[in-house]
Motif scaffolding. Structure first.
Motif, PDB file in Angstrom:
ATOM      1  N   ASP A  77       0.917  -1.282  -0.093  1.00 13.41           N
ATOM      2  CA  ASP A  77       0.041  -0.042   0.074  1.00 13.41           C
ATOM      3  C   ASP A  77       1.020   1.278  -0.049  1.00 13.41           C
ATOM      4  O   ASP A  77       0.723   2.047  -0.899  1.00 13.41           O
ATOM      5  N   GLU A  78       1.820   1.250   0.800  1.00 15.94           N
ATOM      6  CA  GLU A  78       2.948   2.359   1.058  1.00 15.94           C
ATOM      7  C   GLU A  78       3.732   2.614  -0.277  1.00 15.94           C
ATOM      8  O   GLU A  78       4.093   3.559  -0.631  1.00 15.94           O
ATOM      9  N   ASN A  79       4.010   1.505  -0.821  1.00 13.60           N
ATOM     10  CA  ASN A  79       5.196   1.487  -2.211  1.00 13.60           C
ATOM     11  C   ASN A  79       4.723   1.163  -3.338  1.00 13.60           C
ATOM     12  O   ASN A  79       5.420   1.426  -4.521  1.00 13.60           O
ATOM     13  N   GLY A  80       3.390   0.753  -3.557  1.00 11.32           N
ATOM     14  CA  GLY A  80       3.025   0.160  -4.876  1.00 11.32           C
ATOM     15  C   GLY A  80       2.754   1.279  -5.921  1.00 11.32           C
ATOM     16  O   GLY A  80       2.945   1.131  -7.170  1.00 11.32           O
ATOM     17  N   GLY A  81       2.518   2.415  -5.170  1.00 10.76           N
ATOM     18  CA  GLY A  81       2.189   3.643  -6.355  1.00 10.76           C
ATOM     19  C   GLY A  81       3.567   4.058  -6.930  1.00 10.76           C
ATOM     20  O   GLY A  81       3.489   4.397  -8.349  1.00 10.76           O
ATOM     21  N   THR A  82       4.788   3.869  -6.377  1.00  9.58           N
ATOM     22  CA  THR A  82       6.000   4.340  -7.159  1.00  9.58           C
ATOM     23  C   THR A  82       6.749   3.127  -7.447  1.00  9.58           C
ATOM     24  O   THR A  82       7.782   3.184  -8.261  1.00  9.58           O
ATOM     25  N   ASN A  83       6.237   1.799  -7.333  1.00 10.37           N
ATOM     26  CA  ASN A  83       6.849   0.682  -7.664  1.00 10.37           C
ATOM     27  C   ASN A  83       5.717  -0.381  -8.262  1.00 10.37           C
ATOM     28  O   ASN A  83       4.979  -1.490  -7.517  1.00 10.37           O
ATOM     29  N   PRO A  84       5.068  -0.100  -9.310  1.00 11.06           N
ATOM     30  CA  PRO A  84       4.020  -0.872  -9.957  1.00 11.06           C
ATOM     31  C   PRO A  84       4.266  -2.430  -9.848  1.00 11.06           C
ATOM     32  O   PRO A  84       3.379  -3.259  -9.900  1.00 11.06           O
ATOM     33  N   TYR A  85       5.516  -2.838  -9.992  1.00 15.45           N
ATOM     34  CA  TYR A  85       5.842  -4.384 -10.014  1.00 15.45           C
ATOM     35  C   TYR A  85       4.843  -5.043  -8.848  1.00 15.45           C
ATOM     36  O   TYR A  85       4.961  -6.240  -8.713  1.00 15.45           O
ATOM     37  N   LEU A  86       4.953  -4.272  -7.689  1.00 15.60           N
ATOM     38  CA  LEU A  86       4.409  -4.691  -6.499  1.00 15.60           C
ATOM     39  C   LEU A  86       2.901  -5.075  -6.599  1.00 15.60           C
ATOM     40  O   LEU A  86       2.498  -5.929  -5.772  1.00 15.60           O
ATOM     41  N   ILE A  87       2.061  -4.561  -7.697  1.00  8.52           N
ATOM     42  CA  ILE A  87       0.780  -4.996  -7.916  1.00  8.52           C
ATOM     43  C   ILE A  87       0.628  -6.538  -7.875  1.00  8.52           C
ATOM     44  O   ILE A  87      -0.277  -6.831  -7.084  1.00  8.52           O
ATOM     45  N   GLY A  88       1.594  -7.025  -8.723  1.00  9.26           N
ATOM     46  CA  GLY A  88       1.239  -8.541  -8.953  1.00  9.26           C
ATOM     47  C   GLY A  88       1.761  -9.127  -7.838  1.00  9.26           C
ATOM     48  O   GLY A  88       1.230 -10.339  -7.393  1.00  9.26           O
ATOM     49  N   ILE A  89       2.653  -8.811  -6.822  1.00  5.53           N
ATOM     50  CA  ILE A  89       3.062  -9.480  -5.750  1.00  5.53           C
ATOM     51  C   ILE A  89       1.816  -9.333  -4.774  1.00  5.53           C
ATOM     52  O   ILE A  89       1.402 -10.304  -3.974  1.00  5.53           O
ATOM     53  N   GLY A  90       1.036  -8.089  -4.694  1.00  9.46           N
ATOM     54  CA  GLY A  90      -0.126  -8.164  -3.857  1.00  9.46           C
ATOM     55  C   GLY A  90      -1.301  -8.965  -4.254  1.00  9.46           C
ATOM     56  O   GLY A  90      -1.913  -9.536  -3.340  1.00  9.46           O
ATOM     57  N   GLU A  91      -1.204  -9.250  -5.611  1.00  6.82           N
ATOM     58  CA  GLU A  91      -2.370 -10.180  -6.076  1.00  6.82           C
ATOM     59  C   GLU A  91      -2.051 -11.649  -5.578  1.00  6.82           C
ATOM     60  O   GLU A  91      -3.046 -12.374  -5.176  1.00  6.82           O
ATOM     61  N   ARG A  92      -0.771 -11.708  -5.647  1.00  6.51           N
ATOM     62  CA  ARG A  92      -0.578 -13.218  -5.257  1.00  6.51           C
ATOM     63  C   ARG A  92      -0.467 -13.328  -3.553  1.00  6.51           C
ATOM     64  O   ARG A  92      -1.101 -14.380  -3.184  1.00  6.51           O
ATOM     65  N   LEU A  93      -0.386 -12.407  -3.116  1.00  2.00           N
ATOM     66  CA  LEU A  93      -0.564 -12.513  -1.477  1.00  2.00           C
ATOM     67  C   LEU A  93      -2.189 -12.591  -1.179  1.00  2.00           C
ATOM     68  O   LEU A  93      -2.663 -13.367  -0.343  1.00  2.00           O
ATOM     69  N   GLU A  94      -3.088 -11.957  -1.917  1.00  2.00           N
ATOM     70  CA  GLU A  94      -4.287 -11.912  -1.895  1.00  2.00           C
ATOM     71  C   GLU A  94      -4.828 -13.369  -2.064  1.00  2.00           C
ATOM     72  O   GLU A  94      -5.796 -13.848  -1.395  1.00  2.00           O
ATOM     73  N   ALA A  95      -4.445 -14.037  -3.144  1.00  2.00           N
ATOM     74  CA  ALA A  95      -4.764 -15.428  -3.358  1.00  2.00           C
ATOM     75  C   ALA A  95      -4.225 -16.302  -2.231  1.00  2.00           C
ATOM     76  O   ALA A  95      -4.971 -17.169  -1.877  1.00  2.00           O
ATOM     77  N   ILE A  96      -3.039 -16.214  -1.839  1.00  2.00           N
ATOM     78  CA  ILE A  96      -2.598 -16.731  -0.430  1.00  2.00           C
ATOM     79  C   ILE A  96      -3.700 -16.674   0.766  1.00  2.00           C
ATOM     80  O   ILE A  96      -3.933 -17.929   1.133  1.00  2.00           O
ATOM     81  N   ASN A  97      -4.062 -15.594   0.900  1.00  2.00           N
ATOM     82  CA  ASN A  97      -4.977 -15.126   1.994  1.00  2.00           C
ATOM     83  C   ASN A  97      -6.147 -15.945   1.714  1.00  2.00           C
ATOM     84  O   ASN A  97      -6.576 -16.591   2.636  1.00  2.00           O
ATOM     85  N   GLU A  98      -6.784 -15.929   0.670  1.00  2.00           N
ATOM     86  CA  GLU A  98      -7.958 -16.693   0.421  1.00  2.00           C
ATOM     87  C   GLU A  98      -7.916 -18.093   0.798  1.00  2.00           C
ATOM     88  O   GLU A  98      -8.752 -18.834   1.267  1.00  2.00           O
ATOM     89  N   LEU A  99      -6.709 -18.715  -0.031  1.00  2.00           N
ATOM     90  CA  LEU A  99      -6.596 -20.211   0.190  1.00  2.00           C
ATOM     91  C   LEU A  99      -6.491 -20.442   1.745  1.00  2.00           C
ATOM     92  O   LEU A  99      -7.015 -21.532   2.144  1.00  2.00           O
ATOM     93  N   TYR A 100      -5.735 -19.781   2.521  1.00  2.00           N
ATOM     94  CA  TYR A 100      -5.363 -20.098   3.820  1.00  2.00           C
ATOM     95  C   TYR A 100      -6.690 -19.732   4.449  1.00  2.00           C
ATOM     96  O   TYR A 100      -6.808 -20.730   5.674  1.00  2.00           O
ATOM     97  N   ASP A 101      -7.501 -18.668   4.398  1.00  2.00           N
ATOM     98  CA  ASP A 101      -8.819 -18.483   5.096  1.00  2.00           C
ATOM     99  C   ASP A 101      -9.575 -19.539   4.721  1.00  2.00           C
ATOM    100  O   ASP A 101     -10.493 -19.807   5.773  1.00  2.00           O
ATOM    101  N   GLN A 102      -9.632 -20.231   3.670  1.00  2.00           N
ATOM    102  CA  GLN A 102     -10.599 -21.145   3.338  1.00  2.00           C
ATOM    103  C   GLN A 102      -9.872 -22.641   3.613  1.00  2.00           C
ATOM    104  O   GLN A 102     -10.784 -23.666   3.476  1.00  2.00           O
TER     105      GLN A 102
END
Length: 209
Positions: A77-102
């Motif tokens: 959230d703090e660095n994605g605006g100036t480092n757009p490559y973090l967007i894809g890493i954030g998407e993968r984190l969300e996928a991990i979160n969903e799998l873990y929560d399920q």
């Protein structure tokens, strides 16, 4: 404080509301004795020392998972605006979160995958410094590299040139069409028709930022 702890654990997908407070109260009533509730946990600083600090941390693996997913989310959230490559890493984190929560990932697997994301963040920062690419070009390079595209760096530079050629593509339909045609021509052979549309969308998303 339990409400704050639960909120921290699910920071990536919920907002504080009456339903969450009700469920928290039920947890207190049925599962928690007075004196068991800890203060909200501090986040980890994401850098080259994070994994070593994680090893020395005496907290449980479940607590580490909660802390890591919160910490990585804050970092993106703090660095994605100036480092757009973090967007894809954030998407993968969300996928991990969903799998873990399920419960499709156990705690050890989730922790390992989050540690891998930290390694990727550190590697990306190191490569960006070494290659001396501007932010947009590097972000495009990182998208291509993640998909095992050969010659990702020279291709990223050519794609960046295309984006520079069509600076108004996001508001001009003709430029957007010509840009897409150019991207197809550049990437169809190395990426293949099955994946090219997805890769183009990722690149355009980065370019918007």
């Amino acid at each position: 404080h339990l409400y704050q702890a639960v909120l921290s654990a699910f920071l990536h997908r919920v907002h504080p509301d009456k339903e969450l407070m009700r469920k928290t109260a039920e947890l207190v009533k049925h599962h928690v004795k007075v004196g068991q509730i800890a203060e909200p946990l501090p986040i980890y600083e994401i850098n080259e020392k994070t994994l070593e600090a994680l090893k020395k941390d005496g907290k449980s693996d479940k607590t580490k998972v909660i802390n890591l997913r919160k910490s990585i989310t804050v970092f993106i959230d703090e660095n994605g605006g100036t480092n757009p490559y973090l967007i894809g890493i954030g998407e993968r984190l969300e996928a991990i979160n969903e799998l873990y929560d399920q419960r499709q990932l156990d705690t050890i697997e989730a922790l390992k995958k989050m540690e891998d994301l930290i390694k990727e963040i550190n590697l990306a920062k190191k490569e960006q410094a070494e290659k001396n690419l501007d932010t947009r070009t590097f972000s495009i390079y990182w998208i291509l590299k993640a998909r095992y595209v050969a010659s990702a760096e020279p291709m990223a530079k050519k794609i960046d040139e295309l984006l520079t050629k069509y600076p108004n593509w996001n508001v001009n339909a003709e430029e957007k069409r010509d840009l897409r045609l150019g991207l197809y021509a550049q990437m169809l052979k190395p990426i293949g028709k099955e994946r090219i549309q997805e890769v183009i969308e990722k690149i355009l998303d980065v370019a918007k930022r």
